[in-house]
Structures are given as C-alpha cells and as structure tokens.
Design a protein around this motif. Structure first.
Motif, PDB file in Angstrom:
ATOM      1  N   THR A   1      18.194  89.078  64.946  1.00  0.00           N
ATOM      2  CA  THR A   1      17.858  89.858  66.143  1.00  0.00           C
ATOM      3  C   THR A   1      18.783  91.043  66.375  1.00  0.00           C
ATOM      4  O   THR A   1      18.468  91.897  67.204  1.00  0.00           O
TER       5      THR A   1
ATOM      6  N   SER B   1      15.096  91.621  77.085  1.00  0.00           N
ATOM      7  CA  SER B   1      14.768  91.684  75.658  1.00  0.00           C
ATOM      8  C   SER B   1      15.560  90.645  74.880  1.00  0.00           C
ATOM      9  O   SER B   1      15.016  89.944  74.017  1.00  0.00           O
ATOM     10  N   TYR B   2      16.845  90.526  75.182  1.00  0.00           N
ATOM     11  CA  TYR B   2      17.680  89.533  74.510  1.00  0.00           C
ATOM     12  C   TYR B   2      17.179  88.123  74.782  1.00  0.00           C
ATOM     13  O   TYR B   2      17.132  87.284  73.886  1.00  0.00           O
TER      14      TYR B   2
ATOM     15  N   ARG C   1      14.107  87.206  75.574  1.00  0.00           N
ATOM     16  CA  ARG C   1      12.831  87.003  74.852  1.00  0.00           C
ATOM     17  C   ARG C   1      13.085  86.707  73.374  1.00  0.00           C
ATOM     18  O   ARG C   1      12.491  85.799  72.794  1.00  0.00           O
ATOM     19  N   GLN C   2      13.958  87.487  72.761  1.00  0.00           N
ATOM     20  CA  GLN C   2      14.248  87.299  71.343  1.00  0.00           C
ATOM     21  C   GLN C   2      14.912  85.947  71.079  1.00  0.00           C
ATOM     22  O   GLN C   2      14.588  85.273  70.105  1.00  0.00           O
ATOM     23  N   TYR C   3      15.825  85.561  71.955  1.00  0.00           N
ATOM     24  CA  TYR C   3      16.495  84.273  71.808  1.00  0.00           C
ATOM     25  C   TYR C   3      15.481  83.139  71.927  1.00  0.00           C
ATOM     26  O   TYR C   3      15.468  82.223  71.112  1.00  0.00           O
TER      27      TYR C   3
ATOM     28  N   ALA D   1      13.377  82.858  68.910  1.00  0.00           N
ATOM     29  CA  ALA D   1      14.139  82.361  67.760  1.00  0.00           C
ATOM     30  C   ALA D   1      14.272  80.843  67.777  1.00  0.00           C
ATOM     31  O   ALA D   1      14.273  80.210  66.721  1.00  0.00           O
TER      32      ALA D   1
ATOM     33  N   GLU E   1       9.196  81.860  76.278  1.00  0.00           N
ATOM     34  CA  GLU E   1       9.854  83.055  76.814  1.00  0.00           C
ATOM     35  C   GLU E   1       9.676  83.163  78.320  1.00  0.00           C
ATOM     36  O   GLU E   1      10.608  83.527  79.040  1.00  0.00           O
TER      37      GLU E   1
END
Length: 119
Positions: A38, A64-65, A67-69, A72, A77
């Motif tokens: 990411t 954004s962080y 959502r990405q976490y 992953a 989300e």
C-alpha cells in the motif's frame, strides 16, 4: 490488494476496540507486507492497529489509509470507517458558545454591526 470475501463482522458494541492486529494475524499478513503493498508507512499502520487515529495525517489520507488497511486484512471498509468516525467525531454538546452578558462577538464589533441591530 483485493478485499477478501467473508469479511469478519464488526463487534456488537461499536465502542469496543476492534483488535485489528488479531484480525490481521488471522488473515496471515504482516504489517510489512501491507506497507509494501500500500506504500503506507509502518508508523501509520501501527497507529491504525492501536486505534490512535489522531496520529494519522488527517483528511482524505486517513480515510484512504483505513480503506487500504481494511482491504488488505479482509475487513469491511465501511465498518472500519464508521468506527473511525465514531472515535474521531465526538458529538459536541448541544449548547452553543456561551456569551458573557451583553457582550458582542468579535466579528460583530469588527464588522461594525450596531449592538441594537443584534436583537
């Protein structure tokens, strides 16, 4: 990283800690792998896991962080963002700002609004 199906359900009590590190470990992924995939720094990933959201950069970077976490580790989300909002956007008290008796706001004085026009 694509979101896995069958994301864990959020806890019943929205104020209870999410224990994201346990969920990440159950997904079999390390923080280093998430950071590599990411480009989110380990410092921010650790802040997310420890729910120290005030350590994130803020604005759209934080969401954004998150959502990405979530993607992953295969977590929902929407639930993570709702939890973030709950923790970060504490509802202010219903009372407005208190004024001293008879005092005018700085803005009213600066704009030159006469005191009798305020009532």
């Amino acid at each position: 990283m694509p979101q896995k199906t069958g994301a864990p359900a959020p806890p019943g009590n929205a104020c209870r800690a999410l224990d994201l590190s346990r969920l990440r470990n159950m997904a079999g992924i390390s923080l280093e792998e998430i950071a590599a995939g990411t480009k989110i720094s380990l410092r921010f990933l650790r802040a997310i896991e420890s729910e120290e959201f005030d350590q994130l950069p803020g604005g759209i970077f934080s969401t954004s962080y998150l959502r990405q976490y979530a993607a992953a580790i295969g977590y929902d989300e929407g639930h993570l963002l709702a939890y973030y909002d709950l923790k970060m956007n504490v509802t202010p008290s219903p009372k407005g700002p208190e004024r001293e008796n008879g005092s005018r706001s700085f803005l009213d004085r600066w704009l030159g609004i006469p005191a009798q026009a305020q009532h």
